[in-house]
Enzyme design. Sequence first.
Site, mmCIF file in Angstrom:
data_model
loop_
_atom_site.group_PDB
_atom_site.id
_atom_site.type_symbol
_atom_site.label_atom_id
_atom_site.label_comp_id
_atom_site.label_asym_id
_atom_site.label_seq_id
_atom_site.Cartn_x
_atom_site.Cartn_y
_atom_site.Cartn_z
ATOM 1 N N PRO A 38 51.948 48.543 42.413
ATOM 2 C CA PRO A 38 51.684 48.259 43.939
ATOM 3 C C PRO A 38 50.025 47.793 43.419
ATOM 4 O O PRO A 38 49.378 47.292 42.491
ATOM 5 C CB PRO A 38 51.334 49.302 44.839
ATOM 6 C CG PRO A 38 51.335 50.901 43.572
ATOM 7 C CD PRO A 38 52.154 50.231 42.653
ATOM 8 N N ASN A 112 44.003 41.951 36.412
ATOM 9 C CA ASN A 112 44.935 43.508 36.303
ATOM 10 C C ASN A 112 44.441 43.791 35.540
ATOM 11 O O ASN A 112 43.773 43.344 34.194
ATOM 12 C CB ASN A 112 46.131 42.559 36.342
ATOM 13 C CG ASN A 112 46.675 42.037 37.717
ATOM 14 O OD1 ASN A 112 45.810 41.956 38.314
ATOM 15 N ND2 ASN A 112 48.096 41.316 37.836
ATOM 16 N N HIS A 131 38.435 42.566 35.185
ATOM 17 C CA HIS A 131 37.910 44.002 35.597
ATOM 18 C C HIS A 131 38.616 44.543 34.756
ATOM 19 O O HIS A 131 38.948 45.992 34.976
ATOM 20 C CB HIS A 131 38.988 43.658 37.115
ATOM 21 C CG HIS A 131 38.491 42.862 38.113
ATOM 22 N ND1 HIS A 131 38.647 42.654 38.954
ATOM 23 C CD2 HIS A 131 37.677 42.392 38.184
ATOM 24 C CE1 HIS A 131 38.396 41.874 39.419
ATOM 25 N NE2 HIS A 131 37.079 41.579 39.754
HETATM 26 P P1 OAD Z 1 45.152 41.707 46.945
HETATM 27 O O1 OAD Z 1 46.001 43.487 46.243
HETATM 28 O O2 OAD Z 1 43.501 42.151 47.005
HETATM 29 O O3 OAD Z 1 45.966 40.828 46.782
HETATM 30 C C1 OAD Z 1 47.365 40.768 46.445
HETATM 31 C C2 OAD Z 1 47.669 39.442 47.252
HETATM 32 O O4 OAD Z 1 48.909 39.241 45.873
HETATM 33 C C3 OAD Z 1 47.639 39.450 48.346
HETATM 34 O O5 OAD Z 1 47.739 38.411 48.752
HETATM 35 C C4 OAD Z 1 49.715 39.475 48.461
HETATM 36 O O6 OAD Z 1 50.131 38.610 49.803
HETATM 37 C C5 OAD Z 1 49.923 39.184 46.957
HETATM 38 N N1 OAD Z 1 51.167 39.344 46.726
HETATM 39 C C6 OAD Z 1 51.262 40.831 46.147
HETATM 40 N N2 OAD Z 1 52.909 40.160 45.757
HETATM 41 C C7 OAD Z 1 53.504 39.327 45.607
HETATM 42 C C8 OAD Z 1 54.491 38.801 44.992
HETATM 43 N N3 OAD Z 1 55.928 39.788 44.901
HETATM 44 N N4 OAD Z 1 54.614 37.359 44.815
HETATM 45 C C9 OAD Z 1 53.884 36.474 45.555
HETATM 46 N N5 OAD Z 1 52.197 37.152 46.531
HETATM 47 C C10 OAD Z 1 52.324 38.358 45.979
HETATM 48 O O7 OAD Z 1 45.111 42.348 44.464
HETATM 49 P P2 OAD Z 1 43.913 41.387 44.030
HETATM 50 O O8 OAD Z 1 43.780 40.001 44.535
HETATM 51 O O9 OAD Z 1 44.612 41.412 42.557
HETATM 52 O O10 OAD Z 1 39.388 45.773 41.947
HETATM 53 O O11 OAD Z 1 42.878 42.350 44.580
HETATM 54 C C11 OAD Z 1 41.503 41.881 43.355
HETATM 55 C C12 OAD Z 1 40.968 43.050 43.021
HETATM 56 O O12 OAD Z 1 40.291 43.928 43.887
HETATM 57 C C13 OAD Z 1 41.042 43.803 42.248
HETATM 58 O O13 OAD Z 1 41.191 43.923 40.703
HETATM 59 C C14 OAD Z 1 40.588 45.472 42.476
HETATM 60 C C15 OAD Z 1 40.364 45.746 43.991
HETATM 61 O O14 OAD Z 1 39.570 46.577 44.539
HETATM 62 C C16 OAD Z 1 39.023 46.426 40.797
HETATM 63 O O15 OAD Z 1 39.728 48.044 41.205
HETATM 64 C C17 OAD Z 1 37.579 45.964 40.899
#
Ligand code: OAD
Length: 270
Positions: A38, A112, A131
Site C-alpha cells: 500500500p 521507497n 528515506h
Molecule cells: P504517498 O502515499 O504520499 O503518495 C503516493 C502517490 O502515488 C499518490 O499521489 C497516489 O495518487 C499515487 N499512486 C498510488 N498508486 C498509484 C498507481 N498505481 N499509479 C500511479 N500513481 C499511484 O507516498 P509517497 O509520496 O511515497 O516517508 O510518500 C512520501 C513519504 O511519506 C514516504 O516515503 C514515507 C511517508 O511518510 C517516511 O516514512 C519517512
Amino acid sequence: QVLEARNIDAVAKYIQEKNVRHIVVMVGAGISTSAGIPDFRSPGTGIYDNLAHLDLPDAEDVFDIGFFRNNPRPFYALARELYPGKFRPTVAHCFIKLLHDKGRLLKHFTQNIDCLERQAGLPGEMIIEAHGSFASQHCIDCKAQFPDELIKKAVQTGEVPRCLECKGFVKPDIVFFGEALPEEFFLNRHLPEDADLCIVMGTSLSVQPFASLPGFCKDGVPRVLINMERVGGMGSRPDDVLLLGDCDAGVRKFAKALGWLEELEALWEK
Ligand code: OAD
C-alpha cells in the site's frame, strides 16, 4: 518551449532526437502499489488510513522517531506487512531498469524502502534511497549494528528487537520523521540540475526535502509526471507533461512511444 507538444510522443521524440542520456527519475510508494504494497496517503487504501487498530494519536507517528523511542510496538506491527522479500517489482520498476540498460539514466531517487528497484536489477550506485531502507539496522541508543537474521525473526514474530549491547530499541535504517536523510541524498541532490529529462512517478511529493527535487531541474528541461493525481506543481512549466492514471499503464505508453514496449514486457516477465 522545447517539446513540440505536451504529450508523451513529443517526449519520446525529444529523447531520441536530442539523444537524451541524463534522465533523473524520482519515485514514491505509488510505483509499488501494483506489487501489493500500500502507499501512504491514498484515501481508503493508504497506510495512514488503515492504522486505526494501532491506536495512534496521529497516523504519521508510526514513523516518528520521538514516538518510536517511547513506543516502538506500532512500527513493528506494521513492519511485518512492509518487510521486503515477498514482493515482485512492477512494470514501472522495470521501466527504470530499461532506462539504465539503454544508458539514459543519470540517477534514480526513491522514497521507497521496499528495495524493489534493486530487485528489478538496477545497480545500487544508480539508486539514492532518500528515506533509507530495510537493508540494515541499528540500536537507537548506542548505535550498535544488529544482525540481519535477528531482525528478520523479530519482524516475523512482531517482537521489538533489543540491542545486544545495551538493550536499547533496534530500528531499521529507514528515515523516520525527525531524523536526517542519508548523506548520499545531500551529496546527490544537485543532480537534477544536470538532467536533460525528469520523470516523477507514484509520489504525492508531500514530504520535504525530497519534494523539492523536481524544482531543481533547469527551465527548458522537460518533466514528466506519471501519477494518479497531479502533484507538487508538476504541470506548471511549459515543458511539463502529465500522464495521469496508473503508472504501469503510463510507462507502457511511454515505452510504446519509444519503440521499447516489447523489451519492457520481456524485462517484466523475466
Ligand atoms: P504517498 O502515499 O504520499 O503518495 C503516493 C502517490 O502515488 C499518490 O499521489 C497516489 O495518487 C499515487 N499512486 C498510488 N498508486 C498509484 C498507481 N498505481 N499509479 C500511479 N500513481 C499511484 O507516498 P509517497 O509520496 O511515497 O516517508 O510518500 C512520501 C513519504 O511519506 C514516504 O516515503 C514515507 C511517508 O511518510 C517516511 O516514512 C519517512
